[in-house]
Design an enzyme around this catalytic site. Sequence first.
Site, PDB file in Angstrom:
ATOM      1  N   TYR A  24       0.792  -1.234   0.000  1.00  0.00           N
ATOM      2  CA  TYR A  24       0.000   0.000   0.000  1.00  0.00           C
ATOM      3  C   TYR A  24       0.824   1.283   0.000  1.00  0.00           C
ATOM      4  O   TYR A  24       0.267   2.363  -0.105  1.00  0.00           O
ATOM      5  CB  TYR A  24      -0.962   0.001   1.192  1.00  0.00           C
ATOM      6  CG  TYR A  24      -1.891  -1.194   1.168  1.00  0.00           C
ATOM      7  CD1 TYR A  24      -2.865  -1.316   0.187  1.00  0.00           C
ATOM      8  CD2 TYR A  24      -1.771  -2.210   2.104  1.00  0.00           C
ATOM      9  CE1 TYR A  24      -3.711  -2.412   0.148  1.00  0.00           C
ATOM     10  CE2 TYR A  24      -2.619  -3.299   2.079  1.00  0.00           C
ATOM     11  CZ  TYR A  24      -3.580  -3.402   1.100  1.00  0.00           C
ATOM     12  OH  TYR A  24      -4.416  -4.488   1.058  1.00  0.00           O
ATOM     13  N   HIS A 101      -8.696   1.708  -5.890  1.00  0.00           N
ATOM     14  CA  HIS A 101      -7.883   0.789  -5.094  1.00  0.00           C
ATOM     15  C   HIS A 101      -6.416   1.156  -5.253  1.00  0.00           C
ATOM     16  O   HIS A 101      -5.960   1.456  -6.363  1.00  0.00           O
ATOM     17  CB  HIS A 101      -8.075  -0.661  -5.563  1.00  0.00           C
ATOM     18  CG  HIS A 101      -9.462  -1.155  -5.404  1.00  0.00           C
ATOM     19  ND1 HIS A 101      -9.953  -1.598  -4.201  1.00  0.00           N
ATOM     20  CD2 HIS A 101     -10.474  -1.260  -6.306  1.00  0.00           C
ATOM     21  CE1 HIS A 101     -11.213  -1.971  -4.367  1.00  0.00           C
ATOM     22  NE2 HIS A 101     -11.551  -1.766  -5.633  1.00  0.00           N
TER      23      HIS A 101
END
Length: 146
Positions: A24, A101
């Site tokens: 991430y 995302h």
Amino acid sequence: MPKPIYVLSGPNLNLLGVREPEIYGRDTLADIETRCVARVKDRGLTLVFRQSNHEGELIDWVQEARESASALILNPAGYGHTSVALLDALKTLSIPIVECHLSNPAARETFRRKTYVSLAATGVVSGFGAASYELAVEAAAGLIGA
């Protein structure tokens, strides 16, 4: 002034920067918000930028967006794979919906490859790390003609 673009983030995204940075990244959600606000400022647009770990709160905000937003960007996180209730709320919207995302769900575990949100989304931006949010903001601005 047009209605703001809502940017909603789901569970565990409050831990960006420390949670699995190899997937991430190291940017925090506050870092991402700052860059997204800068992206729309020149267009005369504003953002409502929120995060919740609670499904019901996200649904409340989606319902609020029906009247208060010009477009919705949603990173549903884990709820994208599990929440029919979130899909049902999204289906009540008549504004553009951009699913966002950080990672590319299609390149991850099998259970992450499909989301309920995609069934209601106008489009999907994924796989560009923190820049996915900025690209989603650009897409939403384009969809509302700004």
